[in-house]
Motif scaffolding. Structure first.
Motif, PDB file in Angstrom:
ATOM      1  N   VAL A 153      -6.899   9.601 -11.196  1.00 41.93           N
ATOM      2  CA  VAL A 153      -5.547   9.425 -11.719  1.00 41.93           C
ATOM      3  C   VAL A 153      -5.648   8.594 -12.993  1.00 41.93           C
ATOM      4  O   VAL A 153      -6.285   7.536 -12.991  1.00 41.93           O
ATOM      5  N   PRO A 154      -5.046   9.056 -14.088  1.00 39.59           N
ATOM      6  CA  PRO A 154      -5.084   8.279 -15.335  1.00 39.59           C
ATOM      7  C   PRO A 154      -4.533   6.864 -15.117  1.00 39.59           C
ATOM      8  O   PRO A 154      -3.603   6.669 -14.323  1.00 39.59           O
ATOM      9  N   SER A 155      -5.096   5.898 -15.798  1.00 36.33           N
ATOM     10  CA  SER A 155      -4.738   4.488 -15.587  1.00 36.33           C
ATOM     11  C   SER A 155      -3.249   4.208 -15.774  1.00 36.33           C
ATOM     12  O   SER A 155      -2.683   3.377 -15.064  1.00 36.33           O
ATOM     13  N   GLU A 156      -2.598   4.909 -16.682  1.00 36.49           N
ATOM     14  CA  GLU A 156      -1.177   4.652 -16.911  1.00 36.49           C
ATOM     15  C   GLU A 156      -0.291   5.099 -15.742  1.00 36.49           C
ATOM     16  O   GLU A 156       0.871   4.714 -15.650  1.00 36.49           O
ATOM     17  N   TYR A 157      -0.837   5.931 -14.839  1.00 41.23           N
ATOM     18  CA  TYR A 157      -0.085   6.400 -13.674  1.00 41.23           C
ATOM     19  C   TYR A 157      -0.589   5.801 -12.366  1.00 41.23           C
ATOM     20  O   TYR A 157      -0.032   6.073 -11.310  1.00 41.23           O
ATOM     21  N   ASP A 172      -0.508   2.765 -10.881  1.00 43.36           N
ATOM     22  CA  ASP A 172       0.420   1.958 -10.079  1.00 43.36           C
ATOM     23  C   ASP A 172       1.452   2.829  -9.373  1.00 43.36           C
ATOM     24  O   ASP A 172       1.731   2.649  -8.187  1.00 43.36           O
ATOM     25  N   ARG A 173       2.010   3.781 -10.105  1.00 45.99           N
ATOM     26  CA  ARG A 173       2.997   4.690  -9.516  1.00 45.99           C
ATOM     27  C   ARG A 173       2.361   5.532  -8.410  1.00 45.99           C
ATOM     28  O   ARG A 173       2.940   5.718  -7.345  1.00 45.99           O
ATOM     29  N   PHE A 174       1.155   6.032  -8.673  1.00 49.70           N
ATOM     30  CA  PHE A 174       0.437   6.833  -7.679  1.00 49.70           C
ATOM     31  C   PHE A 174       0.207   6.022  -6.408  1.00 49.70           C
ATOM     32  O   PHE A 174       0.461   6.504  -5.294  1.00 49.70           O
ATOM     33  N   GLU A 175      -0.256   4.789  -6.532  1.00 50.54           N
ATOM     34  CA  GLU A 175      -0.520   3.927  -5.372  1.00 50.54           C
ATOM     35  C   GLU A 175       0.766   3.662  -4.590  1.00 50.54           C
ATOM     36  O   GLU A 175       0.765   3.699  -3.358  1.00 50.54           O
ATOM     37  N   ARG A 176       1.863   3.395  -5.299  1.00 49.65           N
ATOM     38  CA  ARG A 176       3.138   3.121  -4.645  1.00 49.65           C
ATOM     39  C   ARG A 176       3.608   4.332  -3.839  1.00 49.65           C
ATOM     40  O   ARG A 176       3.983   4.221  -2.670  1.00 49.65           O
ATOM     41  N   TYR A 177       3.558   5.513  -4.442  1.00 49.53           N
ATOM     42  CA  TYR A 177       4.003   6.719  -3.743  1.00 49.53           C
ATOM     43  C   TYR A 177       3.063   7.115  -2.611  1.00 49.53           C
ATOM     44  O   TYR A 177       3.508   7.609  -1.574  1.00 49.53           O
ATOM     45  N   SER A 178       1.781   6.892  -2.779  1.00 49.38           N
ATOM     46  CA  SER A 178       0.831   7.174  -1.701  1.00 49.38           C
ATOM     47  C   SER A 178       1.116   6.291  -0.493  1.00 49.38           C
ATOM     48  O   SER A 178       1.103   6.752   0.653  1.00 49.38           O
ATOM     49  N   LYS A 179       1.369   5.014  -0.760  1.00 48.02           N
ATOM     50  CA  LYS A 179       1.687   4.076   0.319  1.00 48.02           C
ATOM     51  C   LYS A 179       2.978   4.490   1.023  1.00 48.02           C
ATOM     52  O   LYS A 179       3.053   4.475   2.256  1.00 48.02           O
ATOM     53  N   GLU A 180       3.996   4.852   0.252  1.00 45.55           N
ATOM     54  CA  GLU A 180       5.268   5.296   0.833  1.00 45.55           C
ATOM     55  C   GLU A 180       5.081   6.548   1.686  1.00 45.55           C
ATOM     56  O   GLU A 180       5.682   6.666   2.760  1.00 45.55           O
TER      57      GLU A 180
END
Length: 167
Positions: A16-20, A22-30
């Motif tokens: 996952v590109p670095s700019e995405y 944090d968003r990727f981690e948040r949605y994965s956790k959700e």
């Protein structure tokens, strides 16, 4: 990353590109949290800080869909074929097969007779018509959902109306 101009929706997986990230981690956790909420044992483990593996998450997601507690959402662009191959492979992996679903309870049209429809490949052909359209060069085209039995091109089917009951 989707390959532009392909006919079959080819893609390559990568980091996952670095700019995405944090968003990727948040949605994965959700996502894992929502999946865990459908199973008490899984939820206890999740809340206890244990990691839920991919295979376990897939099995729990499938079970949650069977119970009507989870509804996956897929995104893509059909014109560019972005996501089509991924969608088809995930449908096969995630969506419960008809024989994994509980039998459907129905009522014969015009009577009080109750009917149990089991999903069986070799069973009697049972389907529900949900749409018929007229195509100028083809004629009438009927769309139906098969509950049981085989369907073959050119087959003639008789109509027996059954009213679905909601229980």
């Amino acid at each position: 990353m989707y390959k532009k101009g392909t006919k079959a929706g080819e893609y390559e997986e990568g980091d996952v590109p670095s700019e995405y990230r944090d968003r990727f981690e948040r949605y994965s956790k959700e996502l894992i949290e929502r999946i865990a909420e459908t199973d008490d044992t899984l939820l206890e483990r999740y809340l206890g800080g244990e990691e839920i593996g991919r295979d376990e998450a897939i099995a729990a997601m499938k079970a949650g869909m069977l119970k009507g507690e989870l509804f996956p959402l897929f995104c893509g662009a059909a014109e560019l074929t972005y996501g089509t191959r991924a969608l088809l492979s995930k449908l096969v992996e995630l969506i419960p097969a008809p024989n994994e679903r509980p039998p459907l309870e129905a009522q014969r049209w015009g009577s009080a007779e109750r009917v149990t429809l089991k999903s069986e490949d070799a069973g009697r052909f049972v389907a529900q018509v949900f749409k018929t359209i007229s195509e100028p060069h083809v004629g009438d085209v009927t769309f139906f959902r098969v509950y049981s039995g085989p369907s073959k091109t050119g087959r003639t089917c008789t109509t027996r109306r059954a009213k679905r009951s909601r229980s």
